[in-house]
Design a protein around this motif. Structure first.
Motif, short mmCIF file in Angstrom:
data_model
loop_
_atom_site.label_atom_id
_atom_site.label_comp_id
_atom_site.label_asym_id
_atom_site.label_seq_id
_atom_site.Cartn_x
_atom_site.Cartn_y
_atom_site.Cartn_z
N LYS A 150 0.84 -1.20 0.00
CA LYS A 150 0.00 0.00 0.00
C LYS A 150 0.87 1.25 0.00
O LYS A 150 1.85 1.33 0.76
CB LYS A 150 -0.90 0.02 1.23
N VAL A 151 0.49 2.22 -0.84
CA VAL A 151 1.08 3.55 -0.84
C VAL A 151 -0.08 4.49 -0.55
O VAL A 151 -0.99 4.65 -1.37
CB VAL A 151 1.75 3.88 -2.19
N LEU A 152 -0.06 5.11 0.63
CA LEU A 152 -1.21 5.87 1.12
C LEU A 152 -0.82 7.31 1.45
O LEU A 152 0.16 7.55 2.16
CB LEU A 152 -1.77 5.21 2.38
N ASN A 153 -1.61 8.25 0.95
CA ASN A 153 -1.51 9.65 1.36
C ASN A 153 -0.10 10.23 1.24
O ASN A 153 0.35 10.97 2.11
CB ASN A 153 -2.03 9.81 2.80
N CYS A 154 0.59 9.88 0.17
CA CYS A 154 1.93 10.42 -0.07
C CYS A 154 1.86 11.63 -0.98
O CYS A 154 0.85 11.88 -1.65
CB CYS A 154 2.83 9.34 -0.69
N PHE A 155 2.94 12.42 -1.03
CA PHE A 155 3.02 13.63 -1.83
C PHE A 155 4.21 13.51 -2.77
O PHE A 155 5.35 13.43 -2.32
CB PHE A 155 3.16 14.84 -0.91
N PHE A 156 3.95 13.48 -4.08
CA PHE A 156 4.99 13.36 -5.10
C PHE A 156 5.07 14.69 -5.85
O PHE A 156 4.10 15.10 -6.49
CB PHE A 156 4.62 12.24 -6.09
N HIS A 157 6.23 15.36 -5.78
CA HIS A 157 6.35 16.64 -6.48
C HIS A 157 7.78 16.88 -6.96
O HIS A 157 8.73 16.35 -6.40
CB HIS A 157 5.87 17.79 -5.59
N GLU A 158 7.91 17.69 -8.02
CA GLU A 158 9.19 18.05 -8.63
C GLU A 158 10.00 16.81 -9.02
O GLU A 158 11.17 16.70 -8.72
CB GLU A 158 10.05 18.92 -7.69
#
Length: 186
Positions: A150-158
């Protein structure tokens, strides 16, 4: 050697892994933690059932989950680490690290180059609330080969340019509640 108490803490994460046992919780104070004296040697989380909780400002280079039910919380991982495609990821859930968790904190590529952020080869692992950033022109933030992760509520940017945020090969993996913003490619 220090006892590991609040007044006499252990000085390295590697020592904390070796000195604590299954079921122990290790609280880690702010600082820059090298894994040992050899540059770019990963922190081997190889004792089942250990929990590591970082206070704000805990930096380490790269982490390998190698045992079941290990929890690693609130660390900033990737400082000055350069892996590359032919090399190691910043965080690696290796075979046999089933049911382990990476919670909170940040995973990044200091070099901004072609490397994996997290590779998951185990099953039933969870990555939650983690920020992924600075994986540049061919970086991959998540490479999931194992099943039921599971990959939950992560933030991917730049991130990204020519490759992807996610490579998914395993079965029954779940990615939900994530924010993907200002990346060149998915």
């Amino acid at each position: 050697a220090n006892s590991g108490s609040l007044s006499a803490p252990w000085l390295t994460l590697s020592h904390a892994v070796g000195a604590s046992t299954t079921g122990d919780t290790v609280y880690v104070g702010p600082g820059h933690y090298n894994t040992n004296t050899t540059p770019f040697t990963p922190l081997h989380l190889n004792v089942p059932g250990q929990t590591f909780i970082a206070s704000n400002g805990c930096f380490t280079k790269n982490v390998w989950f190698e045992a079941t039910n290990v929890v690693f919380t609130n660390f900033i991982i990737g400082e000055n680490f350069w892996g590359g495609w032919g090399s190691d990821p910043v965080v690696w859930f290796k075979l046999g690290s089933d049911y382990s968790k990476l919670q909170g904190g940040t995973v990044f590529s200091q070099a901004g180059g072609s490397q994996y952020g997290v590779q998951i080869y185990a099953t039933n692992c969870t990555v939650s609330g983690v920020e992924f950033t600075n994986f540049s022109w061919a970086g991959v933030c998540m490479d999931i080969v194992g099943a039921s992760n599971k990959v939950l509520n992560c933030f991917f940017h730049e991130n990204g340019g020519n490759d992807a945020i996610f490579f998914l090969y395993g079965d029954y993996n779940l990615i939900t509640g994530c924010v993907i913003s200002n990346n060149a490619d998915l």
